[in-house]
Design an enzyme around this catalytic site. Structure first.
Site, PDB file in Angstrom:
ATOM      1  N   CYS A 101      -5.800   1.496  -2.447  1.00 39.56           N
ATOM      2  CA  CYS A 101      -4.643   2.091  -3.084  1.00 39.56           C
ATOM      3  C   CYS A 101      -4.120   1.644  -4.496  1.00 39.56           C
ATOM      4  O   CYS A 101      -3.283   2.282  -5.230  1.00 39.56           O
ATOM      5  CB  CYS A 101      -3.138   1.944  -2.269  1.00 39.56           C
ATOM      6  SG  CYS A 101      -3.458   2.730  -0.538  1.00 39.56           S
ATOM      7  N   HIS A 393       0.780  10.436  -2.114  1.00 46.09           N
ATOM      8  CA  HIS A 393       0.007   9.224  -2.327  1.00 46.09           C
ATOM      9  C   HIS A 393      -1.605   9.414  -2.129  1.00 46.09           C
ATOM     10  O   HIS A 393      -2.329   9.386  -1.327  1.00 46.09           O
ATOM     11  CB  HIS A 393       0.265   8.130  -1.287  1.00 46.09           C
ATOM     12  CG  HIS A 393      -0.746   6.948  -1.390  1.00 46.09           C
ATOM     13  ND1 HIS A 393      -1.176   6.448  -2.466  1.00 46.09           N
ATOM     14  CD2 HIS A 393      -1.012   6.138  -0.346  1.00 46.09           C
ATOM     15  CE1 HIS A 393      -1.636   5.147  -2.374  1.00 46.09           C
ATOM     16  NE2 HIS A 393      -2.002   5.066  -1.057  1.00 46.09           N
ATOM     17  N   CYS A 423       0.598  -2.548  -2.796  1.00 42.72           N
ATOM     18  CA  CYS A 423      -0.283  -2.782  -1.791  1.00 42.72           C
ATOM     19  C   CYS A 423      -1.607  -2.254  -1.612  1.00 42.72           C
ATOM     20  O   CYS A 423      -1.466  -1.208  -2.363  1.00 42.72           O
ATOM     21  CB  CYS A 423       0.520  -3.107  -0.373  1.00 42.72           C
ATOM     22  SG  CYS A 423       0.766  -1.571   0.164  1.00 42.72           S
TER      23      CYS A 423
END
Length: 436
Positions: A101, A393, A423
């Site tokens: 991510c 996302h 994260c």
């Protein structure tokens, strides 16, 4: 506006690394409006619009770096495909990076290094994810059989190639969002984190309501100028001009009706308080400060410091990366959390956000992790325009989205310093301090 603090040395000294502009496609639910667009297609929309808005001669771009998690097997170097399919000259070198991510944030960090070492003056950084394009795979047994069959010279040899294939091998291996070492999905890790740090279902849903309402307000007030309109559909007559997952009318009461997704008996993570599977792309332009002045370009912000951290995910909750990376970035910037005017944290899950904030503010929890206490985050200055839960996302695109969203809001509020952090799977975390 926060009180101006005396500047400490920044990356690049008197010739800093500037964020000139950022553009992104609207983020949409996977397998919906962008289902017929692959990763290179989506990124091309963002890159072309970025070049048009900045009005920069593409020949001045020294390299293109793209972050992506689920790269296609038939074209894994998406960055190069973007160069070949966009307004960028084909002579521009390009490569793709992957850090889950935090992929496009990592791409930006790589670009910063190249600018500081003189390898480049101007770098185009992008990020993309098309979950709609993620393809199911065959098992290795069936893959080997198909390979052997393709080389066989007779029908008998072709049949022989499949002799060891079992019925279970015919079931496709559907891509999953799981950590390969632990075998846990991101959602399972978030559920475990919620239990370990006593983050209740109500608290998660309450934060989800807040972040959706903030994103909806930002939409209505035009605080996402970085968005580009995308025309899609068979005849390119379907117009997407805004993030489609924002729900300003959601409420804790509505979300309370949803069942847990991962731990169905004791879990608290639901489809509502988790970031959705999303398609989208983002692009930012980074440039040496002196080059920007030469070209008459006004930077949105400068990158003062950055940090990447890793934790032992066999002992520590996997999604605590922001608690490990943020102190490093702040220390390298010579700042404390109280000096920061705005904070953007990637919202993989509401549980992850709230657990990290608990660690930041708790001396006991911080010391248990071997960290110094960071401080209490001011929630009025935290994810002020909503985060990944309402906005979406697309894994590879989120880091660049955080950068442009933070830089834009810092400019609107005339804030001197901002912190972004995310994260990432594998027990990784990234953080970056921006300054104006």
């Amino acid at each position: 506006m926060a009180t101006r603090k005396k500047k400490t040395p920044s990356l690049g000294g008197d010739d800093r690394v500037a964020i000139i502009a950022g553009v992104r496609t609207p983020f949409v639910k996977a397998w919906s409006e962008y289902k017929d667009l692959n990763e290179a297609d989506l990124t091309r929309f963002a890159v072309n619009e970025l070049l048009n808005r900045v009005n920069l001669d593409p020949k001045l771009i020294d390299e293109c770096i793209v972050g992506c998690v689920s790269a296609p097997m038939n074209g894994p170097n998406i960055a190069r495909e973007v160069v070949l399919r966009s307004q960028l000259p084909n002579e521009i070198p390009a490569y793709t990076v992957q850090m889950y991510c935090a992929s496009s944030a990592t791409a930006a960090i790589n670009a910063v290094g190249d600018i500081l070492t003189g390898v480049a003056d101007t770098v185009l950084v992008a990020g993309v994810e098309s979950m709609s394009s993620a393809q199911a795979r065959f098992t290795l047994s069936l893959t080997h059989a198909l390979n052997d069959a393709s080389k066989a010279k007779s029908v008998q040899d072709r049949l022989k190639a499949f002799a060891e294939v079992e019925l279970k091998d015919l079931k496709p291996d559907v891509p999953s969002i799981a950590e390969p070492t632990t075998g846990l999905s991101m959602g399972q890790s978030a559920d475990n984190m919620a239990k370990e740090y006593a983050v209740s279902r109500h608290d998660q849903d309450e934060w989800t309501q807040i972040t959706h309402q903030r994103a909806a307000r930002a939409q209505s007030e035009g605080r996402f100028p970085e968005l580009v309109t995308v025309n899609t559909g068979e005849k390119y007559n379907q117009v997407v001009s805004a993030d489609t997952l924002v729900r300003g009318d959601t409420s804790v009461e509505k979300m309370a009706k949803l069942k847990p997704v991962f731990d169905r008996k004791y879990g608290t993570v639901t489809a509502a308080n988790a970031s959705p599977l999303t398609d989208g792309a983002s692009a930012i332009l980074l440039m040496r400060e002196s080059k920007a002045k030469e070209l008459g370009l006004k930077p949105l912000a400068f990158i003062k410091s950055h940090a990447i951290a890793a934790l032992d995910l066999t002992k520590i909750a996997m999604l605590l990366g922001p608690s490990f990376a943020s102190p490093k970035a702040l220390t390298r910037a010579g700042l404390k959390l109280k000096d920061i005017g705005l904070v953007e944290m990637h919202e993989a899950f509401a549980a992850q956000v709230l657990a990290n904030l608990k660690v930041w503010s708790s001396k006991e929890l911080s010391q248990k992790l071997g960290l110094d206490v960071l401080g209490e985050a001011d929630l009025d200055r935290f994810n002020v325009n909503g985060g990944s839960i309402p906005i979406g996302h697309p894994f590879g695109a989120t880091g660049a989205r955080l950068m442009m969203q933070l830089a834009g809001e810092m400019e609107r509020r005339d804030e001197q310093y901002g912190l972004l952090t995310a994260c990432a799977a594998g027990g990784l975390g990234v953080a970056m301090v921006l300054e104006r």
